[in-house]
Design a protein around this motif. Structure first.
Motif, PDB file in Angstrom:
ATOM      1  N   MET A 217      -1.525  98.752 -11.793  1.00  0.00           N
ATOM      2  CA  MET A 217      -0.571  97.534 -11.760  1.00  0.00           C
ATOM      3  C   MET A 217      -1.356  96.341 -12.606  1.00  0.00           C
ATOM      4  SD  MET A 217      -0.123  95.592  -8.192  1.00  0.00           S
ATOM      5  CE  MET A 217       0.443  93.674  -8.074  1.00  0.00           C
ATOM      6  N   LYS A 218      -0.610  95.692 -13.162  1.00  0.00           N
ATOM      7  CA  LYS A 218      -1.155  94.407 -14.041  1.00  0.00           C
ATOM      8  C   LYS A 218      -0.338  93.406 -13.130  1.00  0.00           C
ATOM      9  CE  LYS A 218      -3.461  95.344 -17.689  1.00  0.00           C
ATOM     10  NZ  LYS A 218      -5.122  94.822 -17.837  1.00  0.00           N
ATOM     11  N   THR A 219      -1.158  92.449 -12.615  1.00  0.00           N
ATOM     12  CA  THR A 219      -0.523  91.200 -12.046  1.00  0.00           C
ATOM     13  C   THR A 219      -1.264  89.815 -12.547  1.00  0.00           C
ATOM     14  OG1 THR A 219      -0.261  92.251 -10.172  1.00  0.00           O
ATOM     15  CG2 THR A 219       0.591  90.404  -9.930  1.00  0.00           C
ATOM     16  N   HIS A 220      -0.692  88.976 -13.317  1.00  0.00           N
ATOM     17  CA  HIS A 220      -1.404  87.908 -13.835  1.00  0.00           C
ATOM     18  C   HIS A 220      -2.646  88.360 -14.250  1.00  0.00           C
ATOM     19  CE1 HIS A 220       1.194  84.992 -11.301  1.00  0.00           C
ATOM     20  NE2 HIS A 220       1.670  86.057 -11.056  1.00  0.00           N
ATOM     21  N   SER A 221      -2.630  89.292 -15.297  1.00  0.00           N
ATOM     22  CA  SER A 221      -3.710  89.977 -15.930  1.00  0.00           C
ATOM     23  C   SER A 221      -4.747  90.333 -15.023  1.00  0.00           C
ATOM     24  CB  SER A 221      -4.146  88.968 -16.952  1.00  0.00           C
ATOM     25  OG  SER A 221      -5.070  87.730 -16.534  1.00  0.00           O
ATOM     26  N   ILE A 222      -4.577  90.862 -13.822  1.00  0.00           N
ATOM     27  CA  ILE A 222      -5.386  91.601 -13.216  1.00  0.00           C
ATOM     28  C   ILE A 222      -5.089  93.097 -13.001  1.00  0.00           C
ATOM     29  CG2 ILE A 222      -6.151  91.488 -10.539  1.00  0.00           C
ATOM     30  CD1 ILE A 222      -5.444  88.597 -10.531  1.00  0.00           C
ATOM     31  N   SER A 223      -6.129  93.801 -13.214  1.00  0.00           N
ATOM     32  CA  SER A 223      -5.887  95.141 -12.932  1.00  0.00           C
ATOM     33  C   SER A 223      -6.163  95.561 -11.690  1.00  0.00           C
ATOM     34  CB  SER A 223      -6.785  96.036 -14.178  1.00  0.00           C
ATOM     35  OG  SER A 223      -6.631  97.391 -13.623  1.00  0.00           O
TER      36      SER A 223
ATOM     37  N   GLU B  89       7.230  99.818  -7.148  1.00  0.00           N
ATOM     38  CA  GLU B  89       8.005 101.063  -6.793  1.00  0.00           C
ATOM     39  C   GLU B  89       7.204 102.363  -6.880  1.00  0.00           C
ATOM     40  OE1 GLU B  89      11.483 101.622  -9.199  1.00  0.00           O
ATOM     41  OE2 GLU B  89      11.913  99.290  -9.434  1.00  0.00           O
ATOM     42  N   ASP B  90       6.071 102.479  -7.237  1.00  0.00           N
ATOM     43  CA  ASP B  90       5.209 103.515  -7.299  1.00  0.00           C
ATOM     44  C   ASP B  90       4.695 103.644  -5.929  1.00  0.00           C
ATOM     45  OD1 ASP B  90       2.750 104.971  -7.129  1.00  0.00           O
ATOM     46  OD2 ASP B  90       2.861 105.043  -9.414  1.00  0.00           O
ATOM     47  N   PRO B  91       4.554 104.375  -4.774  1.00  0.00           N
ATOM     48  CA  PRO B  91       4.278 104.122  -3.483  1.00  0.00           C
ATOM     49  C   PRO B  91       2.734 104.116  -3.441  1.00  0.00           C
ATOM     50  CG  PRO B  91       5.707 106.127  -3.715  1.00  0.00           C
ATOM     51  CD  PRO B  91       5.613 105.555  -5.263  1.00  0.00           C
TER      52      PRO B  91
END
Length: 134
Positions: free
Chosen positions: A1-7, A39-41
């Motif tokens: 998951m990438k959120t605001h350039s955070i892995s 979506e990916d559990p």
């Protein structure tokens, strides 16, 4: 998951011991706040677990460094009366009469255990607030 350039895989949970750590935690919380929409559990669970852990650490830091002062018991009673649109006459039974209401609200008389019990039960003010436990 990438959120605001955070892995998500690069996030390391660590104690929050400084204002800088606290601000960093706030950014992570903000970045992960929508993790329940993934979506990916497996990714969703990982992100939500991290979010919960960071939130617990941030709340603990906040409680230690930015404590919320307990309200004054008399001010709490006055505020609750205002919220419920109650007059001194309305609350007199909880104090043992109108004279007692005036004496307590002007801080000339202390709350008794019986008053605290009645106010807590009838106005929904936590007993610990009325006892001024800090």
């Amino acid at each position: 998951m990438k959120t605001h350039s955070i892995s998500i895989d690069e996030i390391r949970i660590k104690p929050i011991t400084s204002q800088e750590d606290f601000e960093e935690a706030g950014k992570l919380i903000e970045a992960l706040v929508d993790a329940d929409l993934l979506e990916d559990p497996e990714e969703k669970k990982k992100a939500l677990d991290i979010l919960e852990a960071i939130t617990v650490l941030a709340i603990d830091y906040e409680k230690r460094h930015f404590p919320i002062p307990k309200p004054d018991p008399i001010e709490a009673i006055k505020e609750r009366m205002k919220q419920l649109h109650l007059t001194r006459k309305d609350v007199a039974p909880y104090f043992g009469g109108e004279n007692r209401v005036s004496e307590v609200l002007s801080k000339k008389r202390s709350l008794t255990i019986k008053m605290i019990r009645e106010l807590s039960r009838n106005l929904g003010i936590p007993a610990e607030t009325l006892l001024a436990i800090h």
